[in-house]
Design a protein around this motif. Sequence first.
Motif, PDB file in Angstrom:
ATOM      1  N   MET A   1      -2.149  -7.414  -7.730  1.00 27.72           N
ATOM      2  CA  MET A   1      -1.307  -8.423  -8.375  1.00 27.72           C
ATOM      3  C   MET A   1      -2.009  -8.930  -9.631  1.00 27.72           C
ATOM      4  SD  MET A   1       1.338  -8.467  -6.545  1.00 27.72           S
ATOM      5  CE  MET A   1       2.323  -9.925  -6.440  1.00 27.72           C
ATOM      6  N   VAL A   2      -1.441  -8.654 -10.781  1.00 25.84           N
ATOM      7  CA  VAL A   2      -2.016  -9.092 -12.044  1.00 25.84           C
ATOM      8  C   VAL A   2      -1.543 -10.503 -12.370  1.00 25.84           C
ATOM      9  CG1 VAL A   2      -2.191  -8.585 -14.505  1.00 25.84           C
ATOM     10  CG2 VAL A   2      -2.165  -6.718 -12.845  1.00 25.84           C
ATOM     11  N   PHE A   3      -0.279 -10.778 -12.063  1.00 25.50           N
ATOM     12  CA  PHE A   3       0.300 -12.087 -12.309  1.00 25.50           C
ATOM     13  C   PHE A   3       0.831 -12.636 -10.991  1.00 25.50           C
ATOM     14  CE2 PHE A   3       0.878  -9.681 -16.240  1.00 25.50           C
ATOM     15  CZ  PHE A   3       0.226 -10.504 -17.134  1.00 25.50           C
ATOM     16  N   ARG A   4       0.764 -13.927 -10.823  1.00 32.01           N
ATOM     17  CA  ARG A   4       1.327 -14.570  -9.639  1.00 32.01           C
ATOM     18  C   ARG A   4       2.851 -14.632  -9.809  1.00 32.01           C
ATOM     19  NH1 ARG A   4      -0.941 -20.269  -8.049  1.00 32.01           N
ATOM     20  NH2 ARG A   4      -2.748 -18.945  -7.887  1.00 32.01           N
TER      21      ARG A   4
ATOM     22  N   GLU B   1       0.838  -1.187   0.000  1.00 35.19           N
ATOM     23  CA  GLU B   1       0.000   0.000   0.000  1.00 35.19           C
ATOM     24  C   GLU B   1       0.878   1.243   0.000  1.00 35.19           C
ATOM     25  OE1 GLU B   1      -3.967  -1.439   2.425  1.00 35.19           O
ATOM     26  OE2 GLU B   1      -2.430  -0.316   3.493  1.00 35.19           O
ATOM     27  N   MET B   2       0.449   2.255  -0.732  1.00 39.17           N
ATOM     28  CA  MET B   2       1.093   3.560  -0.686  1.00 39.17           C
ATOM     29  C   MET B   2       0.096   4.520  -0.048  1.00 39.17           C
ATOM     30  SD  MET B   2       2.751   6.026  -3.648  1.00 39.17           S
ATOM     31  CE  MET B   2       1.216   6.217  -4.544  1.00 39.17           C
TER      32      MET B   2
END
Length: 110
Positions: free
Chosen positions: A102-105, A72-73
């Motif tokens: 997360m788009v890809f693991r 987190e930002m």
Amino acid sequence: TGRGVRSLVYPIGEWEEEFGGKSELFGDAPATVFRNTTFNEIPHLGPVHLTESSTPLGWETTQRTLANGGNEMLVDRSFTPKNPDGSAGERVGAKEVFTRVMVFRPLDEQ
């Protein structure tokens, strides 16, 4: 890539950003925003990325920190408008939380 997605570079130190006008924060006329960016270590926050800006309409401060293992930002913004006589008006602020998606693991989790 998508609406509202942009890439910004905030160099450490003093720098200037030109803009073409029609901005709620910077003004209707083309001008220059004067900025100063630092990285500071704050005991209760950790590393803090701080940008202070002087615009034709007032002064902006943006503080960025990381939380939740860097996923987190946290962004704390404030803006102080410039009154017609050049003095500072009433400061307003906002806090924002940006969460990493997360788009890809990761390869090591497959």
